[in-house]
Scaffold this active site. Structure first.
Site, PDB file in Angstrom:
ATOM      1  CG  ASP A   1     -47.076  32.502 -59.712  1.00  0.00           C
ATOM      2  OD1 ASP A   1     -47.019  33.559 -60.357  1.00  0.00           O
ATOM      3  OD2 ASP A   1     -46.970  32.454 -58.477  1.00  0.00           O
TER       4      ASP A   1
ATOM      5  CG  ASP B   1     -32.760  27.261 -56.810  1.00  0.00           C
ATOM      6  OD1 ASP B   1     -32.407  26.157 -57.261  1.00  0.00           O
ATOM      7  OD2 ASP B   1     -33.215  28.173 -57.526  1.00  0.00           O
TER       8      ASP B   1
END
Length: 750
Positions: A443, A138
């Protein structure tokens, strides 16, 4: 969830058993619960009408302590352990797996770490024809691409070496630097090992040299077409998608001994300043789409770039659950524990998260399984991508992977299309499929959604740790990490998927009671700051002004407070000792829990409130994996690091000073008054602190004394240490000022 049974079916790939000692634990639970109810009864029947605000605050704190203790019992009620039988797996039935690795910043996550993690993952003892690797960068950095490229070259030597000699661990950096690795004897092994080590050191040298130059040498750039992407400077926040195939699977690329290599694809999704990139969740969803397009394995595992594989058999252990003939259809994902290397002997910052992964997560196995912890997790792709579990349909494990020859040029073009900023517009990514958006801990949020859809999860903890990572090695990074976690968890509690929502309590996808308790405990982490702050501020200020908030020693209710305080600490210590911890580990964990409670959790509540008011947005903060040598030496000596003038240090420093000041002033006043009374011919009641009996202040003296002892490293950092890790002067000055302000205000208004 697996039915506990004393008999073992030869076809089963795992069995489960409950921990012993449950009868004794349930007695402790009932006794402690009775103590909490008794304490609250005392508060309600002994209202301090002369100080109602102080009474209300202290009662609120004790009530919240009781609530969080009760929620925490979801982990302790029925801990369940699983044992896998990977030796029963048929090689021909091993399912394909896509391995997703994420990195975001080459400065905070050095490319050399990324390369070593990738090499450890590529060395699994698993059919390489069924493994595909996808690395998300990223940061869009040519330094990261350079490291991944060099790793792909070195892998052609490293993979056959690992397979030939069955070495552990399979991170080359860890293997070659550790004296405790598995090393066969023999001259041939030593010669080959030295040769491989020389290649590895050359690779490391190239990666580090490029990092210092901030550029990749021309001779290496000419080796792969992918480097042309950086012929012009790329802005990490504004660039086109970059998709590069470094290794082609299906036997196209081979290692030095002619064996097939797994596929390896580098992905840097498109970034634009005008588009929200959704941080790690967005990166993993992009990898999910790319992997589905290229290999489409039925299982996907995601691993953080700093969590290297420590167990080459880990995938086989996890696959046991997905192929089990009785339970596989229920399982949405398998979670490995997060474990960390480089932790000091006594775990100075409590970053080994021993209590979570070696105690609490086993308790979730009794309640449909653990939360999704973000790394070291193997998902069934169909469950991750939106399919709900139907208990009336016993689905079989399906292999929908894409095999055969591939047009890699065409796949690169198609992969760029699914990684654009606009691809998700009007699509259910982040809301109904993939990782969920809307929380800094995507998550846990995703795991809760999967559980709400009816899927079970499994906590898989083989004897040899599956992954080892890098934990923060200074106080500031530790507090920042927990601020991010607790902020995201609180966002989940405030979302539509709140564990205590009506849908989760009574709806079609309702959770088990124990599951709700476990999720609620974690998602309410941030609110621990409220009772901690109250107990750290109200009792000492009341004490120094002669106000008693607790029963005196001669009062029978005094015993309830002492019992709850001692027994809760004794249970916590015993629990950690049974998990092979030490007293010093427990003490450090206790200190860090208080530091986080008065800093990380306080800031997370403030951030959440500001976000709700539309004043600011919570971001994703990456903790640094770069370690200063001097700071590392202090860390290994277990000296806490306070070198940064961080606002995170101000609240706990202020409170440590406040409790020390109030303690010393109170004790000195009591001793002085006692001496003066003894010198009088006719003793009179001691009223120097505004109370007729100093014994009424004993519990407040104990609380302030306890906080002061826990805060010893802070006092040393402020007043005694002269090294670079000492407390910054600005933090000390601010804290003294705030402490003085609190003392003054209390003297005026109490």
């Amino acid at each position: 969830m697996t039915v506990i049974s004393s008999s073992l079916d030869d076809e089963r790939l795992f069995i489960s058993r409950q921990a012993g000692g449950r009868f004794l634990y349930k007695i402790y639970f009932l006794v402690f619960l009775t103590g909490i109810v008794s304490l609250l009864y005392y508060r309600v029947t002994n209202i301090a009408y002369d100080h109602p605000v102080l009474w209300f605050l202290i009662t609120l704190a004790e009530f919240w302590f009781g609530v969080t203790w009760f929620l925490q019992q979801g982990f302790r009620w029925a801990p369940t352990y699983h044992v896998e039988y990977p030796e029963r797996l048929a090689e021909s039935n091993l399912p394909p797996i896509d391995v997703l690795v994420c990195t975001a910043d080459p400065d905070r996550e050095p490319p050399s770490i990324v390369a070593n993690t990738l090499l450890s993952l590529m060395s699994y003892d698993y059919d390489v024809n069924k493994l595909s690797y996808y690395i998300s960068d990223d940061g869009g950095s040519q330094l990261t691409f350079h490291a991944v490229y060099l790793a792909s070259v070195f892998a052609k030597s490293w993979l056959p070496f690992c397979k030939k000699y069955n070495v552990e661990p399979r991170s080359p950096k860890v293997y070659f630097s550790s004296s405790s690795t598995s090393s066969p004897s023999g001259q041939n092994f030593r010669q080959e090992c030295d040769k491989i080590k020389a290649k590895f050191e050359k690779m490391q040298e190239r990666i580090e040299k490029a990092g210092k130059m901030r550029n990749v040498p021309v001779e290496i750039r000419n080796e792969h077409k992918g480097f042309k992407e950086w012929d012009t400077k790329i802005d990490p926040r504004d660039h086109d998608s970059i998709i590069e195939v470094l290794l082609r699977g299906n036997g196209v690329d081979k290692d030095d001994e002619g064996n097939p290599m797994p596929s390896l694809i580098y992905v840097s999704r498109e970034k634009r300043p005008t588009s929200h990139h959704r941080f790690k969740a967005g990166a993993l969803n992009a990898l999910n789409r790319v992997s589905a397009l290229i290999s489409n394995a039925p299982l996907v595992i995601n691993v953080d770039c700093d969590m290297y594989s420590n167990n080459s058999q880990a995938l086989r252990h996890a696959v046991c659950y997905f192929l089990d003939p009785k339970e596989s259809h229920r399982i949405g994902y398998v979670q490995f524990p997060q474990s960390f290397g480089g932790i000091t002997q006594s775990d100075l910052y409590g970053n080994g998260v021993k209590r979570i992964y070696e105690i609490e997560f086993f308790g979730t196995n009794a309640h449909n399984g653990p939360m999704y912890a973000g790394t070291g997790t193997i998902h069934r792709r169909e469950s991750l991508n939106g399919r709900k579990y139907d208990p009336n349909v016993k689905i079989k494990f399906e292999d929908k992977s894409v095999r055969g020859s591939k047009n890699w040029v065409e796949l690169e073009v198609q992969a760029k299309l699914v990684t654009t900023c606009t691809y998700e517009e009007g699509k259910p990514w982040g809301s109904e499929m993939g990782l969920m958006y809307g929380s800094a801990v995507e998550d846990v949020y995703t795991g809760l959604v999967l559980h709400s859809r009816g899927w079970n999860s499994i906590f898989c903890s083989p004897e040899r740790k599956a992954f080892l990572g890098l934990a923060p090695v200074n106080t500031n990074d530790t507090l920042i990490q927990h601020k991010r976690w607790s902020t995201g968890l609180l966002e989940i509690f405030l979302s539509d998927y709140c564990p205590m929502s009506l849908a989760n309590l009574f709806g079609d996808g309702k959770l088990k009671l124990g599951q709700i308790m476990c999720y609620s405990f974690y998602t309410l982490w941030a609110l621990w700051c409220l009772p901690m702050l109250i107990y750290a501020v109200v009792p000492p200020l009341a004490m120094v002004n002669g106000i008693s908030l607790f029963p005196k020693v001669s009062n029978p209710w005094f015993r309830i407070f002492i019992f709850l305080g001692i027994s809760s600490h004794a249970f916590s210590l015993a629990e950690l000792m049974l998990a092979k911890g030490t007293f010093q580990m427990w003490w450090n964990e206790t200190r860090m829990w208080m530091l986080k409670g008065t800093s990380s959790y306080l800031f997370s509540v403030m951030v959440t409130i500001l976000k709700a008011l539309g004043i600011s947005e919570s971001g994703f903060e990456i903790t640094s994996k770069v370690i200063d040598e001097e700071a590392l030496k202090r860390y290994n000596k277990e000296m806490m690091e306070f070198a940064v003038a961080s606002p995170m240090f101000i609240p706990p420093t202020t409170l440590s000073l406040l409790n020390l000041y109030c303690l010393v002033r109170t004790v000195v006043s009591l001793v002085t008054a006692t001496v003066m009374s003894n010198n009088l011919e006719e003793a009179e009641p001691n009223t120097s602190l505004g109370v007729s009996n100093p014994l009424a202040l004993v519990l407040q003296i104990i609380i302030s004394g306890y906080i002061s002892i826990v805060s010893l490293p802070i006092y040393k950092a402020m007043f005694l240490r002269m090294d670079k890790g000492r407390m910054p002067t600005s933090v000390t000055v601010y804290s003294i000022g705030l402490c003085a302000t609190l003392v003054y205000l209390a003297s005026v208004f109490m």
